[in-house]
Design a protein around this motif. Structure first.
Motif, PDB file in Angstrom:
ATOM      1  N   LEU A   1       0.831  -1.206   0.000  1.00 18.21           N
ATOM      2  CA  LEU A   1       0.000   0.000   0.000  1.00 18.21           C
ATOM      3  C   LEU A   1       0.867   1.259   0.000  1.00 18.21           C
ATOM      4  O   LEU A   1       0.577   2.231  -0.707  1.00 18.21           O
ATOM      5  N   LEU A   2       1.937   1.242   0.799  1.00 23.02           N
ATOM      6  CA  LEU A   2       2.843   2.385   0.826  1.00 23.02           C
ATOM      7  C   LEU A   2       3.529   2.580  -0.530  1.00 23.02           C
ATOM      8  O   LEU A   2       3.698   3.710  -0.997  1.00 23.02           O
ATOM      9  N   THR A   3       3.928   1.469  -1.149  1.00 26.70           N
ATOM     10  CA  THR A   3       4.581   1.560  -2.456  1.00 26.70           C
ATOM     11  C   THR A   3       3.636   2.132  -3.500  1.00 26.70           C
ATOM     12  O   THR A   3       4.030   2.956  -4.342  1.00 26.70           O
ATOM     13  N   ARG A   4       2.366   1.706  -3.454  1.00 26.62           N
ATOM     14  CA  ARG A   4       1.392   2.236  -4.403  1.00 26.62           C
ATOM     15  C   ARG A   4       1.215   3.752  -4.238  1.00 26.62           C
ATOM     16  O   ARG A   4       1.166   4.500  -5.213  1.00 26.62           O
ATOM     17  N   SER A   5       1.181   4.224  -2.981  1.00 28.79           N
ATOM     18  CA  SER A   5       1.053   5.660  -2.744  1.00 28.79           C
ATOM     19  C   SER A   5       2.285   6.409  -3.229  1.00 28.79           C
ATOM     20  O   SER A   5       2.182   7.514  -3.781  1.00 28.79           O
ATOM     21  N   ALA A   6       3.470   5.809  -3.017  1.00 26.96           N
ATOM     22  CA  ALA A   6       4.699   6.451  -3.484  1.00 26.96           C
ATOM     23  C   ALA A   6       4.724   6.554  -5.011  1.00 26.96           C
ATOM     24  O   ALA A   6       5.183   7.549  -5.578  1.00 26.96           O
ATOM     25  N   LEU A   7       4.212   5.517  -5.690  1.00 25.49           N
ATOM     26  CA  LEU A   7       4.153   5.569  -7.155  1.00 25.49           C
ATOM     27  C   LEU A   7       3.182   6.650  -7.634  1.00 25.49           C
ATOM     28  O   LEU A   7       3.448   7.354  -8.621  1.00 25.49           O
ATOM     29  N   LYS A   8       2.052   6.810  -6.936  1.00 27.53           N
ATOM     30  CA  LYS A   8       1.096   7.851  -7.304  1.00 27.53           C
ATOM     31  C   LYS A   8       1.701   9.240  -7.149  1.00 27.53           C
ATOM     32  O   LYS A   8       1.418  10.154  -7.928  1.00 27.53           O
ATOM     33  N   LEU A   9       2.536   9.391  -6.100  1.00 25.66           N
ATOM     34  CA  LEU A   9       3.160  10.686  -5.849  1.00 25.66           C
ATOM     35  C   LEU A   9       4.457  10.870  -6.633  1.00 25.66           C
ATOM     36  O   LEU A   9       5.117  11.906  -6.504  1.00 25.66           O
ATOM     37  N   SER A  10       4.846   9.837  -7.395  1.00 26.91           N
ATOM     38  CA  SER A  10       6.070   9.878  -8.220  1.00 26.91           C
ATOM     39  C   SER A  10       7.324  10.122  -7.381  1.00 26.91           C
ATOM     40  O   SER A  10       8.231  10.855  -7.779  1.00 26.91           O
ATOM     41  N   ILE A  11       7.375   9.486  -6.205  1.00 33.88           N
ATOM     42  CA  ILE A  11       8.574   9.558  -5.357  1.00 33.88           C
ATOM     43  C   ILE A  11       9.358   8.269  -5.602  1.00 33.88           C
ATOM     44  O   ILE A  11       9.137   7.239  -4.945  1.00 33.88           O
ATOM     45  N   ASN A  12      10.242   8.321  -6.576  1.00 30.02           N
ATOM     46  CA  ASN A  12      10.900   7.096  -7.048  1.00 30.02           C
ATOM     47  C   ASN A  12      11.789   6.458  -5.994  1.00 30.02           C
ATOM     48  O   ASN A  12      11.882   5.231  -5.907  1.00 30.02           O
ATOM     49  N   PHE A  13      12.439   7.285  -5.179  1.00 32.45           N
ATOM     50  CA  PHE A  13      13.348   6.728  -4.170  1.00 32.45           C
ATOM     51  C   PHE A  13      12.591   5.809  -3.215  1.00 32.45           C
ATOM     52  O   PHE A  13      13.027   4.696  -2.917  1.00 32.45           O
ATOM     53  N   ILE A  14      11.434   6.253  -2.751  1.00 30.83           N
ATOM     54  CA  ILE A  14      10.638   5.445  -1.828  1.00 30.83           C
ATOM     55  C   ILE A  14       9.980   4.292  -2.578  1.00 30.83           C
ATOM     56  O   ILE A  14       9.841   3.179  -2.034  1.00 30.83           O
ATOM     57  N   SER A  15       9.578   4.522  -3.835  1.00 23.21           N
ATOM     58  CA  SER A  15       8.935   3.466  -4.619  1.00 23.21           C
ATOM     59  C   SER A  15       9.849   2.259  -4.780  1.00 23.21           C
ATOM     60  O   SER A  15       9.385   1.114  -4.762  1.00 23.21           O
TER      61      SER A  15
END
Length: 371
Positions: free
Chosen positions: A122-136
């Motif tokens: 779930l966290l990874t999906r949110s990071a992808l939506k926000l385009s934060i590649n480092f966290i993704s």
């Protein structure tokens, strides 16, 4: 995969199914706390909350720390299971190809760590939506490192596990040889073998106290909200108490046969749970002269020790684990109402100690005979 089915069946019977059976109360408690008792907009799996976590490094680190503690909980559980004498037959696994054994341990990891992996997704999906590649990429990397360590350790090193534990202490403890006395056996078990569970319960209890102190400062609302938060945090120790009792039941046969008085046996447990609550005592002392008088801090500490001791003495009766958790829930509700009706904590501590002595007198000798 067909050749691995017998091995997976063994892991399900020995590790996976017992893990979820033993931790039913643990998962139920966290689901109730994080889902049922939260407003719909504040639940930990909603998009607004997940997006806020992704964009706040401190919150993300706190959640990753909690997931790491859950990993250590799984790791310690498997380690303890493999060390049991009745599982010595598992040495035959070392004769199988390491690739198959490692893959089977990856599947065990996926089964035990599934709740955390779901939340990481779930966290990874949110990071992808926000385009934060480092966290993704970092979150899957975090879970991958844990999986590799878990599989590698139990593939190549599990044969080195021993049922006989030896505790080695550093320089500070060598100055106090009394620490090797049998009186500290429960304390040493909690610190050395139940360390992950100990740290997890500390994080939960300290977070509960801090949250209630911030939302309901004692100067304005009195000590009752802080006592309620403290009681909620103590409830999170029920699994640690249960594991300590299992340790006493399975591996302290000699100690159970020593001619100790009831008061001495109570002191052994009080010493262990007093050690367990030392972080909370130090945390509350940091609020001395700000929110708490000195007598209030030690009242909290004594009440906490007597409550954990009460949870332990409950287990000396012939009781199933499910019934044990139900009785803890009813005890929590009873104490909650007493606190809300301003019953002093010192009086609750005295009543708990009286009940502890009564339960120990009545049930300990039956427990002592069952070995």
């Amino acid at each position: 995969m067909l050749a691995m089915r017998p091995l997976l069946a063994i892991w399900r019977k020995v590790i996976i199914n017992p893990f979820f059976q033993v931790n039913t109360g643990f998962f139920f408690f966290w689901v109730m706390l994080l889902v049922v008792f939260q407003n719909p907009s504040n639940r930990l799996f909603t998009d607004p909350f997940l997006s806020s976590v992704i964009q706040t490094p401190v919150d993300l680190l706190v959640i990753l720390a909690a997931l790491l503690l859950y990993f250590f909980k799984c790791y310690q559980y498997v380690r303890a299971k493999l060390a049991l004498p009745e599982h010595d037959f598992l040495f035959i696994v070392s004769l199988l190809p390491p690739q198959k054994v490692g893959l089977s341990w990856l599947l065990v990891f996926g089964s035990l760590y599934a709740p955390a992996l779901f939340y990481l997704s779930l966290l990874t999906r949110s990071a992808l939506k926000l385009s934060i590649n480092f966290i993704s990429f970092g979150l899957p990397g975090f879970s991958l490192l844990l999986a590799i360590f878990f599989a590698a350790y139990f593939t190549f090193f599990h044969r080195q596990l021993k049922t006989d534990k030896s505790y080695k202490f550093g320089f500070p403890f060598r100055l106090f040889p009394a620490y090797n006395h049998y009186s500290f056996i429960f304390s040493k078990y909690i610190w050395h073998e139940a360390k992950g569970l100990f740290l997890l319960s500390k994080v939960f209890l300290l977070t509960a106290i801090w949250a209630f102190l911030k939302v309901y400062p004692p100067a304005e609302y009195g000590l009752r909200p802080a006592a309620f938060g403290f009681l909620m945090g103590l409830l999170g120790h029920c699994l640690l108490v249960f594991r300590t009792h299992v340790f006493e039941e399975e591996r302290l046969l000699l100690l159970r046969q020593l001619p100790l008085h009831t008061q001495q046996r109570i002191l052994l447990l009080l010493l262990a749970y007093g050690f367990t609550l030392l972080p909370e005592l130090l945390f509350l002392l940091s609020y001395l002269q700000v929110h708490f008088p000195i007598w209030g801090i030690f009242t909290f500490y004594i009440f906490g020790c007597s409550f954990l001791l009460l949870l332990h003495t409950f287990l000396y009766r012939p009781i199933t684990q499910d019934k044990y958790y139900r009785q803890i829930f009813f005890l929590f509700i009873s104490l909650l109402f007493m606190i809300l009706f301003s019953v002093p904590l010192w009086l609750l501590a005295v009543l708990s100690m009286g009940l502890n002595i009564s339960l120990l007198h009545r049930h300990y000798y039956r427990f002592e005979a069952t070995w």
